[in-house]
Design a protein around this motif. Structure first.
Motif, PDB file in Angstrom:
ATOM      1  N   GLN A 198       0.863  -1.182   0.000  1.00  0.00           N
ATOM      2  CA  GLN A 198       0.000   0.000   0.000  1.00  0.00           C
ATOM      3  C   GLN A 198       0.901   1.234   0.000  1.00  0.00           C
ATOM      4  O   GLN A 198       1.561   1.519   0.999  1.00  0.00           O
ATOM      5  CB  GLN A 198      -0.896   0.010   1.238  1.00  0.00           C
ATOM      6  CG  GLN A 198      -1.800  -1.197   1.370  1.00  0.00           C
ATOM      7  CD  GLN A 198      -3.088  -1.027   0.574  1.00  0.00           C
ATOM      8  OE1 GLN A 198      -3.307   0.002  -0.060  1.00  0.00           O
ATOM      9  NE2 GLN A 198      -3.933  -2.040   0.605  1.00  0.00           N
ATOM     10  N   SER A 199       0.948   1.952  -1.118  1.00  0.00           N
ATOM     11  CA  SER A 199       1.854   3.082  -1.240  1.00  0.00           C
ATOM     12  C   SER A 199       1.140   4.396  -0.941  1.00  0.00           C
ATOM     13  O   SER A 199       0.159   4.749  -1.602  1.00  0.00           O
ATOM     14  CB  SER A 199       2.460   3.142  -2.645  1.00  0.00           C
ATOM     15  OG  SER A 199       3.214   4.332  -2.810  1.00  0.00           O
ATOM     16  N   THR A 200       1.665   5.113   0.041  1.00  0.00           N
ATOM     17  CA  THR A 200       1.127   6.440   0.355  1.00  0.00           C
ATOM     18  C   THR A 200       1.549   7.447  -0.706  1.00  0.00           C
ATOM     19  O   THR A 200       0.752   8.283  -1.146  1.00  0.00           O
ATOM     20  CB  THR A 200       1.623   6.895   1.738  1.00  0.00           C
ATOM     21  OG1 THR A 200       1.224   5.937   2.720  1.00  0.00           O
ATOM     22  CG2 THR A 200       1.058   8.261   2.091  1.00  0.00           C
ATOM     23  N   LEU A 201       2.799   7.373  -1.136  1.00  0.00           N
ATOM     24  CA  LEU A 201       3.305   8.310  -2.133  1.00  0.00           C
ATOM     25  C   LEU A 201       2.592   8.161  -3.473  1.00  0.00           C
ATOM     26  O   LEU A 201       2.239   9.142  -4.127  1.00  0.00           O
ATOM     27  CB  LEU A 201       4.809   8.112  -2.325  1.00  0.00           C
ATOM     28  CG  LEU A 201       5.731   8.750  -1.289  1.00  0.00           C
ATOM     29  CD1 LEU A 201       7.172   8.323  -1.518  1.00  0.00           C
ATOM     30  CD2 LEU A 201       5.626  10.277  -1.355  1.00  0.00           C
ATOM     31  N   GLN A 203      -0.281   6.482  -3.909  1.00  0.00           N
ATOM     32  CA  GLN A 203      -1.721   6.403  -3.682  1.00  0.00           C
ATOM     33  C   GLN A 203      -2.350   5.232  -4.438  1.00  0.00           C
ATOM     34  O   GLN A 203      -3.395   5.364  -5.073  1.00  0.00           O
ATOM     35  CB  GLN A 203      -2.400   7.729  -4.074  1.00  0.00           C
ATOM     36  CG  GLN A 203      -1.954   8.912  -3.222  1.00  0.00           C
ATOM     37  CD  GLN A 203      -2.712  10.193  -3.541  1.00  0.00           C
ATOM     38  OE1 GLN A 203      -3.305  10.340  -4.606  1.00  0.00           O
ATOM     39  NE2 GLN A 203      -2.709  11.126  -2.599  1.00  0.00           N
ATOM     40  N   SER A 205      -2.108   0.495  -4.667  1.00  0.00           N
ATOM     41  CA  SER A 205      -1.613  -0.744  -4.063  1.00  0.00           C
ATOM     42  C   SER A 205      -1.354  -1.767  -5.147  1.00  0.00           C
ATOM     43  O   SER A 205      -1.958  -1.728  -6.220  1.00  0.00           O
ATOM     44  CB  SER A 205      -2.626  -1.287  -3.041  1.00  0.00           C
ATOM     45  OG  SER A 205      -3.854  -1.600  -3.680  1.00  0.00           O
ATOM     46  N   ALA A 282       9.124   5.959  -3.956  1.00  0.00           N
ATOM     47  CA  ALA A 282       8.216   5.111  -3.181  1.00  0.00           C
ATOM     48  C   ALA A 282       8.827   3.739  -2.927  1.00  0.00           C
ATOM     49  O   ALA A 282       8.684   3.171  -1.845  1.00  0.00           O
ATOM     50  CB  ALA A 282       6.881   4.982  -3.919  1.00  0.00           C
ATOM     51  N   GLU A 286       9.322   3.294   0.891  1.00  0.00           N
ATOM     52  CA  GLU A 286       8.200   2.512   1.419  1.00  0.00           C
ATOM     53  C   GLU A 286       8.392   1.003   1.231  1.00  0.00           C
ATOM     54  O   GLU A 286       8.339   0.239   2.199  1.00  0.00           O
ATOM     55  CB  GLU A 286       6.893   2.938   0.726  1.00  0.00           C
ATOM     56  CG  GLU A 286       6.521   4.386   0.957  1.00  0.00           C
ATOM     57  CD  GLU A 286       5.273   4.783   0.175  1.00  0.00           C
ATOM     58  OE1 GLU A 286       4.741   5.870   0.438  1.00  0.00           O
ATOM     59  OE2 GLU A 286       4.831   4.001  -0.710  1.00  0.00           O
TER      60      GLU A 286
END
Length: 458
Positions: A198-201, A203, A205, A282, A286
């Protein structure tokens, strides 16, 4: 075989089945190859099949208005096509039998007064749409005896290695064994994990498969780390987990950690695997953290490699050059060095244009202008001699790297833009990079002595 009086009879088909298709006649540096398909509906008086298209990776051209087709022997269920191919070629092919409703658009165009067909941009668009519309009809060659049939990849196409083609022996075992062609859903592999990143940068998955190969006496902490792009190709379509573990068992590869990074979607793939700094930020900030949590160790001090094919090859080269220190090794297979301008493929295919008339793609320009550089990384490039759309671009990029002092090697193989070619180069390069110090080349590896006994890890 095609000239015998009993062609198409049951005993004739029995002999063809015994021989396996395609039929290959070796002629030193070339081979005459005869592809044969049996119409399950019978001869032309009973069958709805109007023609059988054949697609041979980078040898036939489905972009042409009337793609290559097999010929039916009148009054029989036999379809065939002969061609001459270099004897060191390897690659894949498939058949597309169609009825009258699925013929190429060229069959429906009205001729002009001169008798020539009017080819317009609308027609080319219609042709492309037509080809995509019939791909679901594609079938593998049921009489091909050497193709893998237990994996997803092998269910829609067939493979062919001509006599002089180089081949890693491990793939011969893999192609024959259901046990080798295993993946996570249907086999238990203790050292294989699948998780969702799940990547925040970014946005979004995506799936990631994490494999740690090991030996019984394995006590190494700082194992090499390899990141594979387009991970689903190697984790689901053509799973190579058992190949990596077996080569490790037999001492050809040092124990290592492999991360197969999947794509969010086909639509998102060009965005991520173009020269996208955010994607690699990312990965570094991440994904690497997630992986270290999964394996309970730090990968910062490890040797680290990144591997990609096609657009993934471009992405691997971009990160290797633009983020020094993130990776130590890059394997770029059939890199899409036209990015982001597709018309450059046609421009660089045109041999009549002088070098000054050809434009540089974005990454090539960055290298030549020394905007990005990494002289401490080992760069490996591979390209197929039959990749007409990419070959010249790859050679030009290679020369650009050489002229700017980079550590780069390039290999050209007789094949196309094909996963069966990439798998050969992938294993060859990994063995060269990760060769175990315990390898004993005098002993035949176990997978050559027993194809049926294979395991998929610890």
């Amino acid at each position: 075989m095609l000239l015998t009086g009993n062609v198409g009879h049951a005993d004739w088909w029995s002999k063809v089945k015994q021989m396996g298709t395609p039929l290959v006649q070796y002629m030193d540096d070339t081979c005459e190859v005869t592809f044969i398909w049996r119409d399950p509906q019978g001869n032309e008086f009973y069958s709805s099949v109007c023609t059988v298209y054949i697609e041979i990776n980078c040898l036939t051209d489905h972009h042409q208005d009337n793609p290559q087709q097999l010929t039916r022997i009148s009054g029989t269920d036999v379809w065939f096509w002969k061609t001459i191919i270099p004897s060191d070629w390897h690659g894949t092919y498939f058949f597309i039998p169609v009825d009258s409703d699925n013929l190429a658009p060229i069959h429906y165009l009205k001729s002009s007064t001169s008798g020539e067909v009017d080819i317009t941009s609308n027609h080319r668009k219609a042709h492309s749409q037509w080809w995509r519309s019939i791909l679901h009809l594609a079938i593998s060659d049921p009489l091909n005896q050497s193709s893998p049939i237990y994996c997803i990849w092998g269910q829609s196409r067939s493979l062919l290695y001509l006599p002089n083609a180089k081949r890693q022996p491990i793939w011969q075992a893999w192609d024959k064994s259901e046990n080798y062609q295993c993946n996570l859903p249907n086999k238990s592999i203790e050292t294989l994990q699948q998780f969702t990143w799940q990547s925040t940068l970014l946005q979004n998955s995506r799936s990631v498969w994490l494999l740690e190969t090991q030996k019984a006496s394995d006590s190494c902490v700082d194992k090499p780390f390899i990141l594979m792009l387009d991970g689903e190709n190697w984790a689901e379509l053509m799973p190579l987990f058992s190949v990596l573990q077996r080569l490790t068992d037999d001492g050809y590869l040092a124990p290592a950690i492999y991360a197969f990074v999947g794509n969010v979607s086909l639509q998102q793939r060009p965005q991520d695997l173009g020269c996208n700094p955010l994607f690699w930020q990312a990965v570094n900030d991440e994904l690497f953290v997630d992986i270290e949590c999964k394996i309970n160790r730090d990968i910062a001090s490890c040797q680290r490699g990144v591997i990609g094919q096609s657009l993934g090859g471009l992405a691997a080269m971009f990160v290797g050059l633009s983020r020094p220190g993130m990776f130590d090794y890059v394997l770029c297979q059939s890199g899409s060095f036209w990015w982001p301008t597709p018309r450059l493929m046609h421009q660089w295919m045109n041999k009549e244009l002088s070098p000054k008339e050809r434009e540089n793609a974005w990454l090539t320009t960055q290298v030549q202008n020394k905007n990005i550089a990494n002289h401490n990384i080992k760069l490996v490039m591979q390209i197929g001699s039959k990749e007409k759309r990419l070959s010249a671009l790859n050679h030009h990029f290679y020369r650009s790297l050489m002229s700017t002092g980079h550590q780069v090697t390039m290999t050209e193989y007789c094949g196309g833009h094909d996963q069966v070619c990439w798998r050969e180069g992938l294993i060859t390069s990994l063995i060269q990079w990760l060769k175990s110090t315990t390898t004993c080349l005098d002993n035949s590896p176990s997978y050559l002595t027993n194809h049926d006994i294979a395991h998929c890890g610890r």
